[in-house]
Design an enzyme around this catalytic site. Structure first.
Site, mmCIF file in Angstrom:
data_model
loop_
_atom_site.group_PDB
_atom_site.id
_atom_site.type_symbol
_atom_site.label_atom_id
_atom_site.label_comp_id
_atom_site.label_asym_id
_atom_site.label_seq_id
_atom_site.Cartn_x
_atom_site.Cartn_y
_atom_site.Cartn_z
ATOM 1 N N HIS A 224 -17.288 -27.007 -6.147
ATOM 2 C CA HIS A 224 -16.613 -26.214 -7.128
ATOM 3 C C HIS A 224 -18.020 -26.145 -8.285
ATOM 4 O O HIS A 224 -17.906 -24.701 -9.194
ATOM 5 C CB HIS A 224 -16.470 -27.778 -8.265
ATOM 6 C CG HIS A 224 -15.028 -27.851 -9.315
ATOM 7 N ND1 HIS A 224 -14.412 -25.958 -9.321
ATOM 8 C CD2 HIS A 224 -14.084 -28.326 -9.689
ATOM 9 C CE1 HIS A 224 -13.459 -26.065 -10.467
ATOM 10 N NE2 HIS A 224 -12.971 -27.308 -10.230
ATOM 11 N N HIS A 264 -14.421 -16.372 -3.007
ATOM 12 C CA HIS A 264 -13.161 -17.105 -3.936
ATOM 13 C C HIS A 264 -12.024 -17.863 -3.611
ATOM 14 O O HIS A 264 -11.514 -17.372 -2.734
ATOM 15 C CB HIS A 264 -12.872 -16.650 -5.769
ATOM 16 C CG HIS A 264 -12.611 -17.699 -6.560
ATOM 17 N ND1 HIS A 264 -11.632 -18.187 -6.564
ATOM 18 C CD2 HIS A 264 -12.908 -18.003 -7.249
ATOM 19 C CE1 HIS A 264 -11.297 -18.428 -7.947
ATOM 20 N NE2 HIS A 264 -12.133 -18.637 -8.457
ATOM 21 N N ASP A 319 -19.334 -16.398 -11.227
ATOM 22 C CA ASP A 319 -20.977 -17.601 -10.908
ATOM 23 C C ASP A 319 -21.419 -16.277 -10.519
ATOM 24 O O ASP A 319 -22.875 -16.845 -10.451
ATOM 25 C CB ASP A 319 -20.820 -18.172 -10.274
ATOM 26 C CG ASP A 319 -20.146 -19.134 -10.158
ATOM 27 O OD1 ASP A 319 -19.682 -19.676 -10.913
ATOM 28 O OD2 ASP A 319 -18.537 -19.998 -9.106
#
Length: 382
Positions: A224, A264, A319
């Protein structure tokens, strides 16, 4: 009642929410009707918190009052800071230290006996948590470096104050604006694992400290919240090698390694938050004159795109660029996920308040696959 098994609750509707909406097919993220790009560029994190908690963007007077109330709650009790020091001395992981500290903050809550159904009281408690988390995190990092904590500055924004408490130096405008934008981009994202965890806890009418503590625990998992740290560690590996970024990635993929920051659970195109942080990384690189991370990430993204990952629905996520942005701001790698929590706490609190307004205890069921008609053998005969 359906017996269809949905592992991971994928595709299962469990609630209605006005807070955020993610369209993974086109790469769109919306908070209460506002596109994330507009909010990131035109609103402060404090404005976004107000929007999530109160349902509308604030007026100037409302924002001034809200920001002042938030800043007034930044101080943390000395006992909490002493515990943070103890955890740092023991070598505790930052997310675990944050989890412990947030749980401990409830001991100093001025409204400990507030009615769980008093949602205004829940918002006030949430405001205290949101205000104090940056103080805790900055103090923990400074303790690890053998330095005393820096007291919060009520005249600085939420974002600028954290950078100030972390370094002891007031950040420049580019850094403060970039970090504020990063907080906005991470504030909410539908019913992700940590938000759902906080909501489940809230559905029991537990206090919001419990909900946020649970959210931190869920976010700490490697599936996560840690991908931006993974990306940065890969970039450091590339930098320490004698290979260019494209050659390094090609060899890594040939060896079966997955490149973090791509793919994702929801987005099948480039994450809209990644686009914004890519721009901010460019701004920071131009401001500092150090373009290394920008060059590496751009080269890796271009190469993987040419390899057809986009056609497979595997695109850069938030990210992929947030790690480089945080590194450019001088933030240690293992603090990236705690910073994610610092931002997302506002979203967790908003979801708890929203769900508790029409609460129903969350209680799914499991399909039993165990033994049947078992009989007990006397203990001496087993």
């Amino acid at each position: 009642m359906s017996d269809e098994l949905k592992r991971g609750l994928e595709g299962v509707l469990v609630a209605e929410s006005e807070l955020s909406y993610v369209d993974g097919a086109v790469g769109k993220l919306v908070y209460r009707g506002y596109d994330i790009e507009d909010l990131a560029r035109e609103a402060s994190y404090e404005e976004v918190l107000y929007l999530l908690w109160h349902g509308s963007l604030p007026t100037r007077d409302e924002l001034d009052a809200f920001s002042a109330d938030l800043a007034a709650e930044r101080d943390v009790d000395d006992d909490v800071l002493a515990t943070v020091q103890t955890l740092a001395d023991a070598g505790e992981r930052p997310m675990a230290a944050l989890r412990t500290a947030v749980s401990m903050l409830s001991a100093y809550e001025p409204e400990p006996d507030a009615d769980p159904e008093d949602l205004d009281a829940t918002r006030r408690q949430g405001r205290r948590i949101t205000a104090k988390v940056p103080t805790v995190l900055a103090a923990f990092e400074r303790a690890r470096q053998g330095e005393a904590p820096v007291a919060p500055d009520p005249d600085l924004s939420h974002a600028a104050n954290f950078l100030y408490m972390l370094t002891g130096t007031e950040p420049d405008d580019v850094s403060a604006e970039t970090f504020d934008m990063a907080l906005t981009l991470h504030a909410d994202h539908g019913l992700n694992a940590s938000t759902f965890t906080a909501m489940v806890i809230g559905s029991t009418m537990a206090d919001v400290y419990s909900a946020v503590t649970g959210g931190i625990g869920a976010l700490s998992g490697s599936l996560h919240g840690g991908a931006n740290q993974d990306v940065m560690e890969v970039l450091h590996e590339v930098d320490a090698s004698d290979k260019g970024p494209v050659e390094w990635v090609k060899d890594a993929r040939d060896a079966g390694r997955r490149i973090p920051g791509f793919g994702h659970r929801v987005y099948k195109v480039k994450d809209p938050r990644a686009k914004i942080l890519e721009e901010k990384l460019r701004d920071l690189s131009e401001s500092s004159g150090d373009t290394k991370w920008l060059e590496y990430t751009s080269a890796i993204e271009s190469y993987l795109t040419d390899q057809g990952l986009l056609e497979k629905g595997i695109a850069p996520n938030v990210d992929f660029y947030s790690g480089s942005v945080y590194d450019s701001l001088g933030i240690p790698v293992d603090m990236y996920t705690p910073i994610f929590a610092m931002s997302r706490a506002g979203g967790w609190i908003a979801h708890v308040v929203e769900y508790q307004s029409e609460n129903r205890l969350i209680r799914p069921r499991a399909r039993y696959t165990g033994a049947e008609d078992a009989t007990i053998t006397p203990i001496d005969e087993r």
